[in-house]
Motif scaffolding. Structure first.
Motif, PDB file in Angstrom:
ATOM      1  N   LYS A 231       0.814  -1.218   0.000  1.00  0.00           N
ATOM      2  CA  LYS A 231       0.000   0.000   0.000  1.00  0.00           C
ATOM      3  C   LYS A 231       0.849   1.270   0.000  1.00  0.00           C
ATOM      4  O   LYS A 231       0.310   2.370   0.120  1.00  0.00           O
ATOM      5  CB  LYS A 231      -0.944   0.004   1.203  1.00  0.00           C
ATOM      6  CG  LYS A 231      -2.002  -1.079   1.151  1.00  0.00           C
ATOM      7  CD  LYS A 231      -3.025  -0.935   2.265  1.00  0.00           C
ATOM      8  CE  LYS A 231      -4.103  -2.012   2.150  1.00  0.00           C
ATOM      9  NZ  LYS A 231      -5.153  -1.862   3.183  1.00  0.00           N
ATOM     10  N   ARG A 233       2.404   2.881  -2.406  1.00  0.00           N
ATOM     11  CA  ARG A 233       2.072   3.827  -3.476  1.00  0.00           C
ATOM     12  C   ARG A 233       0.745   4.524  -3.198  1.00  0.00           C
ATOM     13  O   ARG A 233       0.586   5.712  -3.489  1.00  0.00           O
ATOM     14  CB  ARG A 233       2.018   3.109  -4.822  1.00  0.00           C
ATOM     15  CG  ARG A 233       3.363   2.613  -5.337  1.00  0.00           C
ATOM     16  CD  ARG A 233       3.198   1.960  -6.694  1.00  0.00           C
ATOM     17  NE  ARG A 233       2.676   2.893  -7.686  1.00  0.00           N
ATOM     18  CZ  ARG A 233       2.025   2.529  -8.794  1.00  0.00           C
ATOM     19  NH1 ARG A 233       1.797   1.246  -9.046  1.00  0.00           N
ATOM     20  NH2 ARG A 233       1.600   3.439  -9.642  1.00  0.00           N
ATOM     21  N   ARG A 234      -0.216   3.782  -2.650  1.00  0.00           N
ATOM     22  CA  ARG A 234      -1.515   4.385  -2.369  1.00  0.00           C
ATOM     23  C   ARG A 234      -1.370   5.548  -1.383  1.00  0.00           C
ATOM     24  O   ARG A 234      -1.922   6.626  -1.589  1.00  0.00           O
ATOM     25  CB  ARG A 234      -2.483   3.344  -1.801  1.00  0.00           C
ATOM     26  CG  ARG A 234      -3.913   3.867  -1.750  1.00  0.00           C
ATOM     27  CD  ARG A 234      -4.803   3.127  -0.764  1.00  0.00           C
ATOM     28  NE  ARG A 234      -4.913   1.692  -0.979  1.00  0.00           N
ATOM     29  CZ  ARG A 234      -5.804   0.933  -0.342  1.00  0.00           C
ATOM     30  NH1 ARG A 234      -6.651   1.490   0.525  1.00  0.00           N
ATOM     31  NH2 ARG A 234      -5.839  -0.375  -0.540  1.00  0.00           N
ATOM     32  N   LEU A 238      -0.940   8.968  -3.617  1.00  0.00           N
ATOM     33  CA  LEU A 238      -2.332   9.414  -3.736  1.00  0.00           C
ATOM     34  C   LEU A 238      -2.827  10.162  -2.495  1.00  0.00           C
ATOM     35  O   LEU A 238      -3.219  11.324  -2.586  1.00  0.00           O
ATOM     36  CB  LEU A 238      -3.236   8.211  -4.028  1.00  0.00           C
ATOM     37  CG  LEU A 238      -2.885   7.421  -5.297  1.00  0.00           C
ATOM     38  CD1 LEU A 238      -3.849   6.253  -5.490  1.00  0.00           C
ATOM     39  CD2 LEU A 238      -2.891   8.322  -6.525  1.00  0.00           C
ATOM     40  N   GLU A 268      -4.732  -5.297  -4.295  1.00  0.00           N
ATOM     41  CA  GLU A 268      -4.465  -3.920  -3.873  1.00  0.00           C
ATOM     42  C   GLU A 268      -4.552  -2.966  -5.059  1.00  0.00           C
ATOM     43  O   GLU A 268      -5.128  -1.883  -4.964  1.00  0.00           O
ATOM     44  CB  GLU A 268      -3.086  -3.836  -3.217  1.00  0.00           C
ATOM     45  CG  GLU A 268      -2.447  -2.453  -3.193  1.00  0.00           C
ATOM     46  CD  GLU A 268      -3.271  -1.396  -2.469  1.00  0.00           C
ATOM     47  OE1 GLU A 268      -3.010  -0.200  -2.702  1.00  0.00           O
ATOM     48  OE2 GLU A 268      -4.176  -1.745  -1.690  1.00  0.00           O
ATOM     49  N   LEU A 269      -4.007  -3.388  -6.193  1.00  0.00           N
ATOM     50  CA  LEU A 269      -4.032  -2.530  -7.376  1.00  0.00           C
ATOM     51  C   LEU A 269      -5.464  -2.272  -7.849  1.00  0.00           C
ATOM     52  O   LEU A 269      -5.855  -1.117  -8.092  1.00  0.00           O
ATOM     53  CB  LEU A 269      -3.219  -3.171  -8.499  1.00  0.00           C
ATOM     54  CG  LEU A 269      -3.148  -2.394  -9.817  1.00  0.00           C
ATOM     55  CD1 LEU A 269      -2.422  -1.066  -9.623  1.00  0.00           C
ATOM     56  CD2 LEU A 269      -2.464  -3.228 -10.899  1.00  0.00           C
ATOM     57  N   TYR A 273      -5.570   1.008  -5.114  1.00  0.00           N
ATOM     58  CA  TYR A 273      -4.832   2.067  -5.808  1.00  0.00           C
ATOM     59  C   TYR A 273      -5.633   2.672  -6.966  1.00  0.00           C
ATOM     60  O   TYR A 273      -5.830   3.900  -7.026  1.00  0.00           O
ATOM     61  CB  TYR A 273      -3.502   1.513  -6.314  1.00  0.00           C
ATOM     62  CG  TYR A 273      -2.623   2.566  -6.952  1.00  0.00           C
ATOM     63  CD1 TYR A 273      -1.776   3.352  -6.181  1.00  0.00           C
ATOM     64  CD2 TYR A 273      -2.650   2.779  -8.336  1.00  0.00           C
ATOM     65  CE1 TYR A 273      -0.971   4.326  -6.762  1.00  0.00           C
ATOM     66  CE2 TYR A 273      -1.855   3.749  -8.926  1.00  0.00           C
ATOM     67  CZ  TYR A 273      -1.021   4.523  -8.132  1.00  0.00           C
ATOM     68  OH  TYR A 273      -0.240   5.489  -8.714  1.00  0.00           O
ATOM     69  N   TYR A 276      -8.723   4.983  -6.257  1.00  0.00           N
ATOM     70  CA  TYR A 276      -8.375   6.313  -5.756  1.00  0.00           C
ATOM     71  C   TYR A 276      -7.755   7.199  -6.839  1.00  0.00           C
ATOM     72  O   TYR A 276      -7.740   8.425  -6.699  1.00  0.00           O
ATOM     73  CB  TYR A 276      -7.427   6.206  -4.564  1.00  0.00           C
ATOM     74  CG  TYR A 276      -8.142   5.957  -3.253  1.00  0.00           C
ATOM     75  CD1 TYR A 276      -8.863   6.967  -2.625  1.00  0.00           C
ATOM     76  CD2 TYR A 276      -8.103   4.706  -2.648  1.00  0.00           C
ATOM     77  CE1 TYR A 276      -9.524   6.743  -1.432  1.00  0.00           C
ATOM     78  CE2 TYR A 276      -8.760   4.466  -1.452  1.00  0.00           C
ATOM     79  CZ  TYR A 276      -9.474   5.489  -0.851  1.00  0.00           C
ATOM     80  OH  TYR A 276     -10.139   5.264   0.326  1.00  0.00           O
ATOM     81  N   THR A 277      -7.244   6.611  -7.897  1.00  0.00           N
ATOM     82  CA  THR A 277      -6.759   7.447  -9.000  1.00  0.00           C
ATOM     83  C   THR A 277      -7.921   8.086  -9.754  1.00  0.00           C
ATOM     84  O   THR A 277      -7.730   9.074 -10.476  1.00  0.00           O
ATOM     85  CB  THR A 277      -5.914   6.627  -9.994  1.00  0.00           C
ATOM     86  OG1 THR A 277      -6.732   5.619 -10.608  1.00  0.00           O
ATOM     87  CG2 THR A 277      -4.717   5.986  -9.303  1.00  0.00           C
TER      88      THR A 277
END
Length: 339
Positions: A231, A233-234, A238, A268-269, A273, A276-277
């Protein structure tokens, strides 16, 4: 200068030698009746000066010990903030260490802390060493906090499971407490607390900042998050960016479960992630539905009044009128200028 009594004025025309029958002592003058006695005036003036100095000292020194009334549309009622007094030991705390919750520990026996039956888990959380990872997150956060005397450890997570009577954060805190992991100040004030309302990872971060302010009376200068490596990167790309938090004052410590597989990474991706993008603040569609599903007890936070400067940010949910669901909050934030 107050007018002198008539009796004193008339006597002033005569000799004021001690031997004169018109001579009057200072005490007699002060006690002479007038519109207001001179002695009374001096007493009132002395009291006013003392009161002014006392209030000045309280104002200059009170930011570390008292919670002052807030101004603005989210002001806390006086009946709330006047009951709060912060210990002086918290005045130098400036580092937020946040551990997001993922489940609820319902056990009482420390030796059985890794037993999955002692946790309230989602089906996908069973097996694969997830429970061990939760405890390692707790240990890592506590270790970082013990090593930095200017830090506050915040466990974040709401009452997300219908079968539990406590929050994720409270269960993590309880497990850390009986494990003797929690940091204290030099005066034995606990440098750890809970944030009991977050329903997802974005709220874990923003609500923990609000809770830090609620607890210490100041905004953090640095933030460290301890959670799953997958997580990173999230949180970093973000959620941190959604809050416009400076990258050079943000750290992430990632600890994955030993049994995490490629499937977990893909989960997770796809479920974390990427959504949220497309919905930066998690307030539309599937992300909003998750929040509702994780709030079976209809809880809501106090941060509009306890951290009112974040009120507009907490209300920010961009849509077509603002230019789309990924538009960053444009208003001022307490950390814009390193405050």
């Amino acid at each position: 200068m107050l007018p002198l009594p008539i009796s004193f004025t008339s006597s002033s025309r005569h000799s004021r030698r001690p031997g004169s029958r018109h001579y009057r002592s200072t005490r007699d003058v002060l006690l002479t009746r007038a519109r207001i006695t001179n002695l009374g005036f001096l007493l009132l003036a002395s009291f006013a000066a003392f009161s002014f100095l006392l209030n000045l000292v309280w104002y200059l020194d009170g930011s570390d010990e008292h919670v002052h009334d807030h101004q603005g549309p989210y002001a806390a009622p006086r009946g709330i903030w006047e009951t709060l007094a912060r210990d002086r030991a918290l005045k130098d705390i400036d580092h937020l260490i946040m551990v997001p919750g993922h489940a609820i520990w319902k056990g009482t026996n420390l030796e059985a802390r890794l037993d999955e039956e002692q946790w309230v888990l989602e089906p996908y959380q069973r097996g694969g060493g997830r429970v061990s990872a939760f405890f390692r997150h707790i240990m890592a956060g506590a270790e970082l906090a013990r090593d930095d005397e200017h830090s506050l450890l915040v466990f974040s997570g709401g009452q997300t499971r219908p079968s539990s009577t406590t929050t994720e954060a409270e269960s993590y805190m309880r497990l850390a407490y009986i494990s003797n992991l929690l940091p204290t100040t030099s005066s034995d004030i606990l440098r750890a607390t809970t944030e009991n309302y977050a329903l997802d990872s974005y709220q874990n971060l923003v609500f923990s900042i609000a809770r830090f302010y609620e607890y210490t009376g100041r905004w953090p200068a640095r933030i460290t998050v301890v959670g799953y490596e997958m997580k990173r990167r999230r949180f970093t790309e973000l959620h941190r960016a959604a809050l416009r938090w400076p990258l050079d004052r943000f750290e992430y410590v990632g600890i994955d479960a030993e049994g995490d597989t490629e499937a977990a990474q893909q989960g997770e991706l796809q479920n974390g992630y990427l959504p949220y993008t497309q919905d930066t603040y998690g307030c539309h569609g599937s992300l909003l539905s998750k929040r509702r599903a994780r709030n079976p007890f209809m809880r809501y936070h106090s941060y509009y009044s306890s951290a009112p400067e974040l009120g507009p940010l907490l209300n920010w949910c961009p849509g077509p009128a603002e230019g789309g669901q990924t538009v960053k909050y444009p208003g001022p934030l307490p950390w814009d200028h390193g405050k």
